[in-house]
Design a protein around this motif. Sequence first.
Motif, PDB file in Angstrom:
ATOM      1  N   THR A  45       0.829  -1.211   0.000  1.00  0.00           N
ATOM      2  CA  THR A  45       0.000   0.000   0.000  1.00  0.00           C
ATOM      3  C   THR A  45       0.861   1.259   0.000  1.00  0.00           C
ATOM      4  OG1 THR A  45      -1.440  -1.256   1.450  1.00  0.00           O
ATOM      5  CG2 THR A  45      -1.988   1.054   1.128  1.00  0.00           C
ATOM      6  N   ALA A  46       1.925   1.245   0.799  1.00  0.00           N
ATOM      7  CA  ALA A  46       2.778   2.436   0.930  1.00  0.00           C
ATOM      8  C   ALA A  46       3.400   2.798  -0.415  1.00  0.00           C
ATOM      9  CB  ALA A  46       3.864   2.188   1.979  1.00  0.00           C
ATOM     10  N   ALA A  47       3.869   1.797  -1.129  1.00  0.00           N
ATOM     11  CA  ALA A  47       4.507   2.044  -2.424  1.00  0.00           C
ATOM     12  C   ALA A  47       3.489   2.571  -3.425  1.00  0.00           C
ATOM     13  CB  ALA A  47       5.145   0.762  -2.947  1.00  0.00           C
ATOM     14  N   ARG A  48       2.265   1.996  -3.373  1.00  0.00           N
ATOM     15  CA  ARG A  48       1.238   2.451  -4.306  1.00  0.00           C
ATOM     16  C   ARG A  48       0.830   3.888  -4.007  1.00  0.00           C
ATOM     17  NH1 ARG A  48      -1.507  -2.754  -3.668  1.00  0.00           N
ATOM     18  NH2 ARG A  48      -3.014  -1.621  -2.428  1.00  0.00           N
ATOM     19  N   ARG A  49       0.710   4.185  -2.694  1.00  0.00           N
ATOM     20  CA  ARG A  49       0.331   5.549  -2.319  1.00  0.00           C
ATOM     21  C   ARG A  49       1.426   6.540  -2.746  1.00  0.00           C
ATOM     22  NH1 ARG A  49      -1.068   5.679   3.525  1.00  0.00           N
ATOM     23  NH2 ARG A  49      -2.933   4.627   2.783  1.00  0.00           N
ATOM     24  N   ALA A  50       2.675   6.140  -2.535  1.00  0.00           N
ATOM     25  CA  ALA A  50       3.793   7.013  -2.912  1.00  0.00           C
ATOM     26  C   ALA A  50       3.760   7.292  -4.411  1.00  0.00           C
ATOM     27  CB  ALA A  50       5.122   6.377  -2.510  1.00  0.00           C
ATOM     28  N   ALA A  51       3.406   6.294  -5.201  1.00  0.00           N
ATOM     29  CA  ALA A  51       3.354   6.471  -6.654  1.00  0.00           C
ATOM     30  C   ALA A  51       2.262   7.454  -7.039  1.00  0.00           C
ATOM     31  CB  ALA A  51       3.134   5.127  -7.337  1.00  0.00           C
ATOM     32  N   VAL A  52       1.115   7.340  -6.369  1.00  0.00           N
ATOM     33  CA  VAL A  52       0.003   8.261  -6.647  1.00  0.00           C
ATOM     34  C   VAL A  52       0.399   9.687  -6.300  1.00  0.00           C
ATOM     35  CG1 VAL A  52      -2.319   8.916  -5.926  1.00  0.00           C
ATOM     36  CG2 VAL A  52      -1.805   6.518  -6.408  1.00  0.00           C
ATOM     37  N   GLU A  53       1.066   9.838  -5.156  1.00  0.00           N
ATOM     38  CA  GLU A  53       1.486  11.179  -4.736  1.00  0.00           C
ATOM     39  C   GLU A  53       2.501  11.762  -5.703  1.00  0.00           C
ATOM     40  OE1 GLU A  53       2.716  10.863  -0.667  1.00  0.00           O
ATOM     41  OE2 GLU A  53       0.649  10.581   0.026  1.00  0.00           O
ATOM     42  N   ARG A  54       3.383  10.887  -6.150  1.00  0.00           N
ATOM     43  CA  ARG A  54       4.418  11.315  -7.089  1.00  0.00           C
ATOM     44  C   ARG A  54       3.757  11.787  -8.401  1.00  0.00           C
ATOM     45  NH1 ARG A  54       9.797  12.696  -7.710  1.00  0.00           N
ATOM     46  NH2 ARG A  54      10.656  11.868  -9.648  1.00  0.00           N
ATOM     47  N   ALA A  55       2.814  11.002  -8.888  1.00  0.00           N
ATOM     48  CA  ALA A  55       2.126  11.357 -10.132  1.00  0.00           C
ATOM     49  C   ALA A  55       1.396  12.686  -9.974  1.00  0.00           C
ATOM     50  CB  ALA A  55       1.152  10.256 -10.523  1.00  0.00           C
ATOM     51  N   SER A  56       0.816  12.887  -8.809  1.00  0.00           N
ATOM     52  CA  SER A  56       0.077  14.125  -8.562  1.00  0.00           C
ATOM     53  C   SER A  56       1.038  15.325  -8.499  1.00  0.00           C
ATOM     54  CB  SER A  56      -0.733  13.953  -7.267  1.00  0.00           C
ATOM     55  OG  SER A  56      -0.822  15.143  -6.584  1.00  0.00           O
ATOM     56  N   ALA A  57       2.235  15.117  -7.914  1.00  0.00           N
ATOM     57  CA  ALA A  57       3.238  16.187  -7.861  1.00  0.00           C
ATOM     58  C   ALA A  57       3.730  16.525  -9.272  1.00  0.00           C
ATOM     59  CB  ALA A  57       4.406  15.772  -6.970  1.00  0.00           C
ATOM     60  N   VAL A  58       3.896  15.495 -10.097  1.00  0.00           N
ATOM     61  CA  VAL A  58       4.354  15.709 -11.473  1.00  0.00           C
ATOM     62  C   VAL A  58       3.307  16.530 -12.240  1.00  0.00           C
ATOM     63  CG1 VAL A  58       4.771  14.549 -13.687  1.00  0.00           C
ATOM     64  CG2 VAL A  58       5.845  13.676 -11.593  1.00  0.00           C
TER      65      VAL A  58
END
Lengths: 170, 136
Positions: A45-58
Amino acid sequence: MSADTDPFALFDLPRRHTVGRDAIEARYLELSRAAHPDNVVGEGTAARRAAVERASAVNAAYRVLRDPVLRAEALVKLGGLDLDSTDPERGAPHPTQEFLLEMIELRERLEDGGPAGLDALRDDVDARSEAALDAAIAALDAGEFRRAAEHLVARRYFQRFLDETEASAP
Amino acid sequence: MAYSNKVIDHYEHPRNVGSLDKGDASVGTGIVGAPACGDVMKLQIKVENGVITDAKFKTYGCGSAIASSSLVTEWVKGMSVDQAMQIKNSQIAEELSLPPVKIHCSVLAEDAIKAAIRDFQQKQGAAAGPAGDSDH
């Protein structure tokens, strides 16, 4: 502003207002691919959440970098002045009395003149808004953040006026 | 965000909208702006024998900014200049039940009435004669 919220750092761009449109598009595709949720399927879950946050920052950085006004405001913020803050030191600089009086008078002309002179008035303010952005960019290029912030505040007032006339137009 | 009934009332029926003669020696004009949002507020008072007999405002901004300035013009009529100088933004915010994100609108109204009083006082000082120029 941390590296995460510095759009220029995220896109490996120098902190300059002039940016290459192609470089932004290319880097956006690259970053979006890297941050794509498909890459972390099956991970925790943590890795998936981090990816979503990263995509949103991009996406947020991409939006800022593509827009000349947002880009200028971001550079001013990196220079230590936050236009969305009312802090007397680090917030948006206050316009002069003359400028504020003029902003009132613009509205009064709008109210008194009716729709007849509206187009000319809008064109005039639109041109001044553009000029304020150009002056802000010139100040940014010279490394003068406060002066750039002053021009960007003026631009916000012009923009506000234009938004109001848009809203009241038939 | 929900506005309180008092804000809506002042917004829909603003009191004392208009202008007083800026050149009149008995009129003080305060113009303030909120650079972050582009709001601009003009508040004017007419002072006779140390008492505020009339007040007008023009505010181009959000509902809370309009309500704050409308309320202040209602309050200051009949007040002495010294009393009006004591008005605090917290009183305005409380009366209108402004939420925390709109407190800056009440600060704007407090700044506007203080600026109007200072403008009036400067005019009075200047009218008193050459002594008004002594700070050069």
